[in-house]
Design an enzyme around this catalytic site. Sequence first.
Site, PDB file in Angstrom:
ATOM      1  N   ASP A 131      -3.830  -4.185 -19.048  1.00 55.37           N
ATOM      2  CA  ASP A 131      -2.824  -3.118 -19.210  1.00 55.37           C
ATOM      3  C   ASP A 131      -2.820  -2.527 -20.603  1.00 55.37           C
ATOM      4  O   ASP A 131      -1.820  -1.922 -21.022  1.00 55.37           O
ATOM      5  CB  ASP A 131      -1.427  -3.645 -18.828  1.00 55.37           C
ATOM      6  CG  ASP A 131      -1.384  -4.067 -17.372  1.00 55.37           C
ATOM      7  OD1 ASP A 131      -0.646  -5.010 -17.063  1.00 55.37           O
ATOM      8  OD2 ASP A 131      -2.133  -3.491 -16.562  1.00 55.37           O
ATOM      9  N   GLY A 186       0.764  -1.233   0.000  1.00 54.63           N
ATOM     10  CA  GLY A 186       0.000   0.000   0.000  1.00 54.63           C
ATOM     11  C   GLY A 186       0.798   1.288   0.000  1.00 54.63           C
ATOM     12  O   GLY A 186       0.308   2.336   0.435  1.00 54.63           O
ATOM     13  N   LEU A 234      -5.079  -8.819  -9.286  1.00 52.97           N
ATOM     14  CA  LEU A 234      -5.971  -9.794  -9.913  1.00 52.97           C
ATOM     15  C   LEU A 234      -6.579  -9.221 -11.186  1.00 52.97           C
ATOM     16  O   LEU A 234      -6.958  -8.044 -11.236  1.00 52.97           O
ATOM     17  CB  LEU A 234      -7.094 -10.193  -8.951  1.00 52.97           C
ATOM     18  CG  LEU A 234      -6.686 -10.991  -7.711  1.00 52.97           C
ATOM     19  CD1 LEU A 234      -7.875 -11.179  -6.780  1.00 52.97           C
ATOM     20  CD2 LEU A 234      -6.124 -12.348  -8.125  1.00 52.97           C
ATOM     21  N   ILE A 235      -6.664 -10.059 -12.197  1.00 49.72           N
ATOM     22  CA  ILE A 235      -7.306  -9.651 -13.440  1.00 49.72           C
ATOM     23  C   ILE A 235      -8.804  -9.530 -13.185  1.00 49.72           C
ATOM     24  O   ILE A 235      -9.432 -10.445 -12.652  1.00 49.72           O
ATOM     25  CB  ILE A 235      -7.026 -10.669 -14.558  1.00 49.72           C
ATOM     26  CG1 ILE A 235      -5.523 -10.697 -14.873  1.00 49.72           C
ATOM     27  CG2 ILE A 235      -7.829 -10.314 -15.809  1.00 49.72           C
ATOM     28  CD1 ILE A 235      -5.116 -11.790 -15.823  1.00 49.72           C
ATOM     29  N   HIS A 269       0.461   0.903 -13.571  1.00 53.95           N
ATOM     30  CA  HIS A 269       1.265  -0.197 -14.108  1.00 53.95           C
ATOM     31  C   HIS A 269       2.711   0.262 -14.248  1.00 53.95           C
ATOM     32  O   HIS A 269       2.965   1.320 -14.828  1.00 53.95           O
ATOM     33  CB  HIS A 269       0.724  -0.666 -15.459  1.00 53.95           C
ATOM     34  CG  HIS A 269       1.431  -1.867 -16.002  1.00 53.95           C
ATOM     35  ND1 HIS A 269       1.518  -3.054 -15.304  1.00 53.95           N
ATOM     36  CD2 HIS A 269       2.093  -2.059 -17.160  1.00 53.95           C
ATOM     37  CE1 HIS A 269       2.216  -3.913 -16.009  1.00 53.95           C
ATOM     38  NE2 HIS A 269       2.578  -3.346 -17.130  1.00 53.95           N
ATOM     39  N   ASN A 328       1.542   2.981  -2.600  1.00 52.21           N
ATOM     40  CA  ASN A 328       0.827   3.871  -3.538  1.00 52.21           C
ATOM     41  C   ASN A 328      -0.472   4.378  -2.922  1.00 52.21           C
ATOM     42  O   ASN A 328      -0.851   5.540  -3.135  1.00 52.21           O
ATOM     43  CB  ASN A 328       0.570   3.148  -4.855  1.00 52.21           C
ATOM     44  CG  ASN A 328       1.825   3.060  -5.696  1.00 52.21           C
ATOM     45  OD1 ASN A 328       2.219   4.015  -6.348  1.00 52.21           O
ATOM     46  ND2 ASN A 328       2.483   1.914  -5.653  1.00 52.21           N
TER      47      ASN A 328
END
Length: 217
Positions: free
Chosen positions: A171, A15, A110-111, A131, A17
């Site tokens: 992405d 965390g 997770l996607i 990303h 960010n």
Amino acid sequence: MAGKKKILVLISGSGTNLQALIDACAAGKIDGEIVKVVSSSPDAYGLTRASNSSIPTHVHDLQGQYYKNIPKEDKKARKQARDKFNLDLAEYIVRPENKPDLIVCAGWMLILSRDFLLELEKHKVPIINLHPALPGAFAGINAIERAWQAGQNGEISTAGVMIHKVITEVDEGEPLVVKEFPLIRTESLEQYTDRVHSVEHIAIVEGTQKALQTLVL
Ligand SMILES: Nc1nc2c(c(=O)[nH]1)N[C@@H](CN(C=O)c1ccc(C(=O)N[C@@H](CCC(=O)O)C(=O)O)cc1)CN2
Ligand SMILES: NCC(=O)N[C@@H]1O[C@H](COP(=O)([O-])[O-])[C@@H](O)[C@H]1O
């Protein structure tokens, strides 16, 4: 706080960010407030960071809550469980008491499914992602390591960080913020990673503010 745009942050780990966003909101650098932090892991230190700032948290744990008691070999049951994970997450997020103006993926590992994203679109909730690579490069996980290795191999000489809209294709969403920097062949992976993180913490604040100004209706 009345009138402030509501931000929901998705995390999976430490965390840092998220902390950059918390600090930026407190400093008035973002015209919004973080109203909820959702973690895919109960062990994420980002949950502690949120609680330390009195931000409500929620754990939505694929491994511990949805995959529990489903053998890895049972692909059909795990696919069903993952689909339910995504739909339950979307339902939780769009509840009137939770519904944000913007979702920020800040190390969410997770996607997200097409159905999840369609539900957000239906409710007009934009979602962005951090990303640690340039557009079109190193999509997916371990992008920091992969970019560093490519630099070591002489395949690339610049790398970067981007904030992009989240679409089904991982992405590949339209970039909102792109920060490019040179690779240094003599740099260790640890040194490169530290440099990337420092750029991330700037990019995620800029990207979130830009999203609030351009994507939020
Ligand atoms: N549909 C989308 N989902 C997500 C996006 C996106 O652009 N579209 N961005 C990612 C964030 N991310 C990279 O920035 C990313 C995170 C995780 C994965 C991934 O392959 N996850 C695996 C599990 C990996 C593991 O736990 O070892 C998985 O979900 O099965 C790819 C990209 C957030 N989601
Ligand atoms: N594909 C997404 C991805 O790799 N995201 C990465 O997760 C980390 C989150 O760190 P944090 O939990 O300290 O903010 C960041 O380093 C970010 O690049």
